[in-house]
Motif scaffolding. Structure first.
Motif, short mmCIF file in Angstrom:
data_model
loop_
_atom_site.label_atom_id
_atom_site.label_comp_id
_atom_site.label_asym_id
_atom_site.label_seq_id
_atom_site.Cartn_x
_atom_site.Cartn_y
_atom_site.Cartn_z
N LEU A 1 -5.64 2.14 5.77
CA LEU A 1 -4.57 1.45 5.06
C LEU A 1 -4.31 0.07 5.67
CD1 LEU A 1 -2.05 4.34 4.34
CD2 LEU A 1 -3.31 3.01 2.64
N ALA A 2 -4.42 -0.04 6.99
CA ALA A 2 -4.22 -1.34 7.63
C ALA A 2 -5.31 -2.32 7.22
CB ALA A 2 -4.19 -1.17 9.15
N GLY B 1 0.84 -1.19 0.00
CA GLY B 1 0.00 0.00 0.00
C GLY B 1 0.87 1.23 0.00
N TYR B 2 0.20 2.38 -0.17
CA TYR B 2 0.93 3.63 -0.38
C TYR B 2 0.25 4.77 0.36
CZ TYR B 2 2.34 0.48 -4.02
OH TYR B 2 2.77 -0.65 -4.66
N LEU B 3 1.08 5.64 0.94
CA LEU B 3 0.62 6.89 1.53
C LEU B 3 1.40 8.00 0.84
CD1 LEU B 3 -1.17 8.22 3.72
CD2 LEU B 3 0.82 8.13 5.23
N PHE B 4 0.71 8.74 0.00
CA PHE B 4 1.35 9.79 -0.78
C PHE B 4 1.38 11.11 -0.02
CE2 PHE B 4 -0.25 6.76 -3.88
CZ PHE B 4 0.80 6.64 -4.77
N ILE B 5 2.51 11.79 -0.06
CA ILE B 5 2.61 13.17 0.42
C ILE B 5 2.37 14.03 -0.82
CG2 ILE B 5 4.01 14.89 1.60
CD1 ILE B 5 3.38 12.36 3.31
N VAL B 6 1.22 14.70 -0.85
CA VAL B 6 0.72 15.32 -2.07
C VAL B 6 0.72 16.84 -1.98
CG1 VAL B 6 -1.26 15.46 -3.64
CG2 VAL B 6 -0.81 13.34 -2.41
N ALA B 7 1.54 17.46 -2.82
CA ALA B 7 1.53 18.92 -2.97
C ALA B 7 0.50 19.28 -4.04
CB ALA B 7 2.90 19.42 -3.40
N GLU B 8 -0.25 20.34 -3.82
CA GLU B 8 -1.18 20.80 -4.86
C GLU B 8 -0.51 21.87 -5.70
OE1 GLU B 8 -5.45 23.00 -5.14
OE2 GLU B 8 -5.37 21.09 -4.06
N TYR B 9 -0.37 21.58 -6.98
CA TYR B 9 0.18 22.53 -7.96
C TYR B 9 -0.94 22.83 -8.96
CZ TYR B 9 5.09 21.44 -6.67
OH TYR B 9 6.29 21.27 -6.01
N ASN B 10 -1.38 24.06 -8.98
CA ASN B 10 -2.40 24.47 -9.96
C ASN B 10 -3.58 23.50 -10.02
OD1 ASN B 10 -0.86 26.76 -10.79
ND2 ASN B 10 0.48 25.34 -11.88
N ARG B 11 -4.09 23.15 -8.85
CA ARG B 11 -5.28 22.31 -8.68
C ARG B 11 -5.09 20.86 -9.06
NH1 ARG B 11 -10.69 25.81 -8.90
NH2 ARG B 11 -9.80 27.72 -8.09
N SER B 12 -3.85 20.39 -9.06
CA SER B 12 -3.58 18.99 -9.36
C SER B 12 -2.31 18.54 -8.63
CB SER B 12 -3.44 18.78 -10.87
OG SER B 12 -3.42 17.39 -11.17
N ILE B 13 -1.90 17.32 -8.92
CA ILE B 13 -0.67 16.78 -8.35
C ILE B 13 0.53 17.32 -9.13
CG2 ILE B 13 -1.80 14.70 -7.50
CD1 ILE B 13 -0.64 13.18 -9.91
N THR B 14 1.71 17.11 -8.61
CA THR B 14 2.92 17.55 -9.31
C THR B 14 3.13 16.73 -10.58
OG1 THR B 14 4.39 15.97 -8.21
CG2 THR B 14 4.02 18.09 -7.09
N GLY B 15 3.81 17.32 -11.55
CA GLY B 15 4.17 16.59 -12.75
C GLY B 15 5.07 15.41 -12.43
N ALA B 16 5.95 15.59 -11.45
CA ALA B 16 6.86 14.50 -11.06
C ALA B 16 6.09 13.29 -10.53
CB ALA B 16 7.85 15.00 -10.01
N LEU B 17 5.05 13.54 -9.74
CA LEU B 17 4.26 12.43 -9.21
C LEU B 17 3.47 11.75 -10.32
CD1 LEU B 17 3.25 10.63 -6.97
CD2 LEU B 17 1.61 12.44 -6.34
N LYS B 18 2.88 12.53 -11.21
CA LYS B 18 2.12 11.93 -12.31
C LYS B 18 3.03 11.05 -13.16
CE LYS B 18 -1.41 11.31 -15.14
NZ LYS B 18 -0.99 10.22 -16.00
N ASN B 19 4.22 11.53 -13.46
CA ASN B 19 5.17 10.75 -14.24
C ASN B 19 5.55 9.46 -13.51
OD1 ASN B 19 7.05 10.46 -16.53
ND2 ASN B 19 8.63 10.76 -14.96
N ALA B 20 5.77 9.55 -12.20
CA ALA B 20 6.12 8.36 -11.41
C ALA B 20 4.97 7.35 -11.42
CB ALA B 20 6.48 8.76 -9.98
N LEU B 21 3.76 7.83 -11.33
CA LEU B 21 2.60 6.93 -11.39
C LEU B 21 2.54 6.23 -12.74
CD1 LEU B 21 0.10 9.34 -9.66
CD2 LEU B 21 0.71 7.06 -8.79
N HIS C 1 -4.32 -3.46 -7.10
CA HIS C 1 -4.97 -4.15 -5.99
C HIS C 1 -4.32 -3.86 -4.64
CE1 HIS C 1 -5.77 -6.80 -9.63
NE2 HIS C 1 -6.86 -6.07 -9.43
N LYS C 2 -3.89 -2.62 -4.48
CA LYS C 2 -3.29 -2.18 -3.22
C LYS C 2 -3.92 -0.85 -2.81
CE LYS C 2 1.12 -4.25 -4.62
NZ LYS C 2 2.53 -3.96 -4.96
N PRO C 3 -4.05 -0.59 -1.51
CA PRO C 3 -4.68 0.66 -1.07
C PRO C 3 -3.73 1.85 -1.16
CG PRO C 3 -4.00 -0.62 0.82
CD PRO C 3 -3.72 -1.47 -0.39
N MET C 4 -4.32 3.02 -1.30
CA MET C 4 -3.56 4.26 -1.26
C MET C 4 -4.30 5.28 -0.41
SD MET C 4 -5.34 6.80 -3.07
CE MET C 4 -4.08 7.99 -3.35
#
Length: 194
Positions: free
Chosen positions: A181-182, A79-99, A108-111
């Motif tokens: 998440l647990a 599972g995943y816990l994302f630390i999410v910065a809001e850039y112009n009403r969305s996620i960062t470009g770096a996070l989108k690329n990583a996804l 099939h894993k929680p976030m």
């Protein structure tokens, strides 16, 4: 059954990012639990190129060694816990690329998320939840939102106080998010035969 292993993913790569402060606080709080295992995962450590593969790794193996290293790391977790910065009403470009660099590793894993920025990062988190559905993750209901006065209290753009100065406000939502998440981490591990 082993306890679910959760990645706390720092979703910004800017040199001046705020993400390190809440990520460290979350990691310290999370380590107090005995039902989950946690690891901090920083996008900066993976030097991911812009997605440029012939197709998703669901359909064919990725060729870029950085993408494969990232896929292998993401595949380690339940599972995943994302630390999410809001850039112009969305996620960062770096996070989108990583996804986009992974597909089957997310399945099939929680976030969950700790979001910050305009309106507590709610708009970015909404986008992230939509993306996670397409990647076949299970977005949990609860989340931590750092916005408004709390954000300005701990941000270098404001008073730059320690996270402890606002943790009384954040701890209930963090507990609920980690509880989600647990539960989902255990349920999806069983369903995946892990």
């Amino acid at each position: 059954m082993t306890k679910p292993k959760i990645a706390i993913i720092i979703g910004s790569t800017r040199q001046t990012r705020f993400a390190d402060k809440p990520a460290q606080w979350v990691f310290e709080q999370a380590k107090k639990r005995d039902d989950l295992e946690f690891e901090l995962v920083d996008l900066r450590d993976y030097d991911l190129p812009f997605f440029n593969e012939a197709a998703s790794n669901l359909w064919m193996p990725s060729k870029d060694e950085h993408a494969v290293k990232w896929q292998n790391k993401i595949g380690e977790f339940d599972g995943y816990l994302f630390i999410v910065a809001e850039y112009n009403r969305s996620i960062t470009g770096a996070l989108k690329n990583a996804l986009d660099q992974c597909y089957k590793e997310w399945n099939h894993k929680p976030m969950g998320a700790v979001a910050y920025g305009g309106v507590g990062g709610a708009r970015a988190l909404e986008h992230l939840r939509n993306i996670s559905v397409e990647l076949q993750m299970v977005p949990v209901r609860n989340a931590v939102h750092i916005g408004g006065g709390e954000f300005m209290k701990v941000s270098p753009l404001g008073a730059n106080e320690p996270m402890s100065s606002i943790e009384g406000i954040l701890l209930p939502s963090l507990k609920n998010t980690l509880d989600d998440l647990a539960w989902w981490g255990n349920a999806t591990k069983v369903a995946r035969g892990k």
